[in-house]
Design an enzyme around this catalytic site. Structure first.
Site, mmCIF file in Angstrom:
data_model
loop_
_atom_site.group_PDB
_atom_site.id
_atom_site.type_symbol
_atom_site.label_atom_id
_atom_site.label_comp_id
_atom_site.label_asym_id
_atom_site.label_seq_id
_atom_site.Cartn_x
_atom_site.Cartn_y
_atom_site.Cartn_z
ATOM 1 C CE1 TYR A 1 -35.268 -16.934 -22.007
ATOM 2 C CE2 TYR A 1 -34.901 -18.366 -24.057
ATOM 3 C CZ TYR A 1 -35.196 -18.174 -22.797
ATOM 4 O OH TYR A 1 -35.790 -19.339 -22.131
ATOM 5 C CE LYS B 1 -33.165 -18.715 -19.852
ATOM 6 N NZ LYS B 1 -33.523 -19.298 -18.540
ATOM 7 C CG ASP C 1 -42.722 -16.790 -8.832
ATOM 8 O OD1 ASP C 1 -42.531 -17.709 -9.549
ATOM 9 O OD2 ASP C 1 -42.677 -15.398 -9.157
HETATM 10 N N1 LIG Z 1 -41.462 -22.762 -21.428
HETATM 11 C C1 LIG Z 1 -40.202 -22.995 -22.324
HETATM 12 O O1 LIG Z 1 -40.639 -23.791 -23.456
HETATM 13 C C2 LIG Z 1 -38.865 -22.807 -21.840
HETATM 14 C C3 LIG Z 1 -37.847 -23.184 -22.836
HETATM 15 C C4 LIG Z 1 -36.605 -22.975 -22.319
HETATM 16 C C5 LIG Z 1 -36.185 -22.255 -21.078
HETATM 17 N N2 LIG Z 1 -37.330 -22.041 -20.246
HETATM 18 C C6 LIG Z 1 -36.912 -21.393 -19.079
HETATM 19 O O2 LIG Z 1 -37.580 -22.041 -18.160
HETATM 20 C C7 LIG Z 1 -37.950 -20.918 -16.938
HETATM 21 C C8 LIG Z 1 -39.431 -20.855 -16.543
HETATM 22 O O3 LIG Z 1 -40.011 -20.548 -17.767
HETATM 23 P P1 LIG Z 1 -41.539 -20.822 -17.938
HETATM 24 O O4 LIG Z 1 -41.950 -21.287 -19.294
HETATM 25 O O5 LIG Z 1 -42.085 -21.930 -16.790
HETATM 26 O O6 LIG Z 1 -41.869 -19.292 -17.632
HETATM 27 P P2 LIG Z 1 -43.504 -18.880 -16.688
HETATM 28 O O7 LIG Z 1 -43.425 -17.310 -16.942
HETATM 29 O O8 LIG Z 1 -44.381 -19.659 -16.633
HETATM 30 O O9 LIG Z 1 -42.452 -18.739 -15.189
HETATM 31 C C9 LIG Z 1 -41.690 -18.145 -14.834
HETATM 32 C C10 LIG Z 1 -41.663 -17.836 -13.274
HETATM 33 O O10 LIG Z 1 -40.689 -16.901 -12.760
HETATM 34 C C11 LIG Z 1 -41.105 -15.875 -12.092
HETATM 35 N N3 LIG Z 1 -40.142 -14.407 -12.287
HETATM 36 C C12 LIG Z 1 -39.850 -13.815 -13.217
HETATM 37 N N4 LIG Z 1 -39.031 -13.025 -13.101
HETATM 38 C C13 LIG Z 1 -38.690 -12.856 -11.708
HETATM 39 C C14 LIG Z 1 -37.820 -12.504 -10.848
HETATM 40 N N5 LIG Z 1 -37.061 -11.418 -11.202
HETATM 41 N N6 LIG Z 1 -37.655 -12.981 -9.673
HETATM 42 C C15 LIG Z 1 -38.157 -14.325 -9.160
HETATM 43 N N7 LIG Z 1 -39.111 -14.781 -9.996
HETATM 44 C C16 LIG Z 1 -39.346 -14.080 -11.274
HETATM 45 C C17 LIG Z 1 -42.381 -15.660 -12.777
HETATM 46 O O11 LIG Z 1 -43.155 -14.667 -11.629
HETATM 47 C C18 LIG Z 1 -43.067 -16.665 -13.008
HETATM 48 O O12 LIG Z 1 -43.622 -17.680 -12.012
HETATM 49 C C19 LIG Z 1 -37.427 -19.623 -17.296
HETATM 50 O O13 LIG Z 1 -35.891 -19.522 -16.906
HETATM 51 C C20 LIG Z 1 -37.195 -19.851 -18.914
HETATM 52 O O14 LIG Z 1 -36.611 -19.154 -19.730
HETATM 53 C C21 LIG Z 1 -38.680 -22.125 -20.742
#
Ligand SMILES: NC(=O)c1ccc[n+]([C@@H]2O[C@H](COP(=O)([O-])OP(=O)(O)OC[C@H]3O[C@@H](n4cnc5c(N)ncnc54)[C@H](O)[C@@H]3O)[C@@H](O)[C@H]2O)c1
Length: 264
Positions: free
Chosen positions: A155, A159, A37
């Site tokens: 976004y 995606k 991370d």
């Molecule tokens: N939560 C949802 O409902 C949802 C839905 C669809 C897709 N997603 C995707 O799932 C993934 C995780 O989302 P989440 O909801 O767990 O978010 P989150 O913010 O809880 O976790 C994201 C993590 O990515 C890390 N991060 C951000 N930028 C970074 C970088 N440049 N390099 C390395 N690490 C980095 C952050 O520090 C964090 O730990 C993302 O790609 C998000 O788009 C989430």
């Protein structure tokens, strides 16, 4: 023997939400976890959780936008006892804003993390997995990679790009017969810190559902066809299937895990 014993998984964005959930599920199946991370403290917390449940892993700082950091972070995985056979590109970022007031800088920031980060992961990770004798890449896209969402132009673009890059690389790997499968997973509504912020931002920007709560389970009653929010571990279960031997014939696929959100 645990299903993923002897294998190692490299997970980006493993310090929070879905990335942490995936890391915990893969570790519970016996995989050694490279938890990465850009916030190294949060990756260390994930490794502590893995160890508390009897699993193994190591935390590494990785900003997925930085090619040199990718090479550094992957280097120890090349010579590690457990061969690297799994890569999960999960790090991601988002922002709610209408297209007409979004700055080019913000657009590029989202593309850099979500698209360039995933590209760099596959560029440097796939050859290592191929040398290990094959394995699996899972790229975390979103339902926003399958359908348009107001206030989410960058976004959605990012995606959608992950979805199509996954298919392109899946075919490159198939052509090379290198034993590497590549798939994208499309979550819809997963209770994570990012989702809570998203609901709050969307409501303030007028794209919300008229509710006065950011509690995912409450919002899910109307936002998700099956009426409940997904958990990060449930996304981890899908990833565990995709990296398993049972998914040997699954490559270039886009798998929604969204309680029906993209079915209508
Ligand atoms: N939560 C949802 O409902 C949802 C839905 C669809 C897709 N997603 C995707 O799932 C993934 C995780 O989302 P989440 O909801 O767990 O978010 P989150 O913010 O809880 O976790 C994201 C993590 O990515 C890390 N991060 C951000 N930028 C970074 C970088 N440049 N390099 C390395 N690490 C980095 C952050 O520090 C964090 O730990 C993302 O790609 C998000 O788009 C989430």
């Amino acid at each position: 023997m645990a299903e993923l014993a002897g294998r190692a998984a490299f997970v980006t964005g493993a310090g929070s939400g879905i990335g942490r959930g995936i890391a915990l599920v893969l570790a519970s199946r016996g995989a050694f976890i490279w938890a990465t991370d850009f916030n190294k403290d949060s990756a260390e917390e994930t490794v502590a959780l893995i160890q508390q449940s009897g699993g193994r892993g190591q935390a590494t700082k990785l900003d997925v936008r930085d090619e040199a950091e990718w090479q550094q972070a992957l280097a120890p995985a090349i010579s590690h006892d457990e061969k690297l056979t799994i890569l999960v590109n999960c790090a991601g970022t988002s922002m709610v804003t209408d297209t007409f007031s979004m700055s080019l800088e913000d657009f590029r920031r989202i593309m850099a993390v979500n698209v360039e980060g995933t590209f760099l992961g596959m560029k440097h990770g796939v050859p290592i997995i191929a040398k290990s004798g094959g394995g699996s890449v899972v790229n975390i896209s979103s339902m926003a990679g399958l359908k348009g969402m107001a206030g989410m132009t960058a976004y959605c673009a990012s995606k959608g790009a992950i979805r199509m890059m996954s298919k392109a690389v899946a075919l490159e790997c198939a052509g090379l017969r290198n034993g590497v499968r590549v798939n994208s997973v499309h979550p819809g509504f997963v209770d994570t810190p990012a989702l809570r912020k998203h609901i709050d931002d969307a409501t303030k920007a007028g794209h919300g559902r008229g509710l006065d709560t950011i509690e995912p389970d409450e919002v899910a009653k109307t936002a998700v066809p099956i009426g409940v929010a997904c958990t990060s571990e449930e996304v981890g279960e899908m990833v565990a299937y995709l990296v398993s031997h049972g998914a040997r014939h699954v490559t270039g696929a886009e798998i929604p895990i969204d309680g029906g959100m993209t079915s209508g």
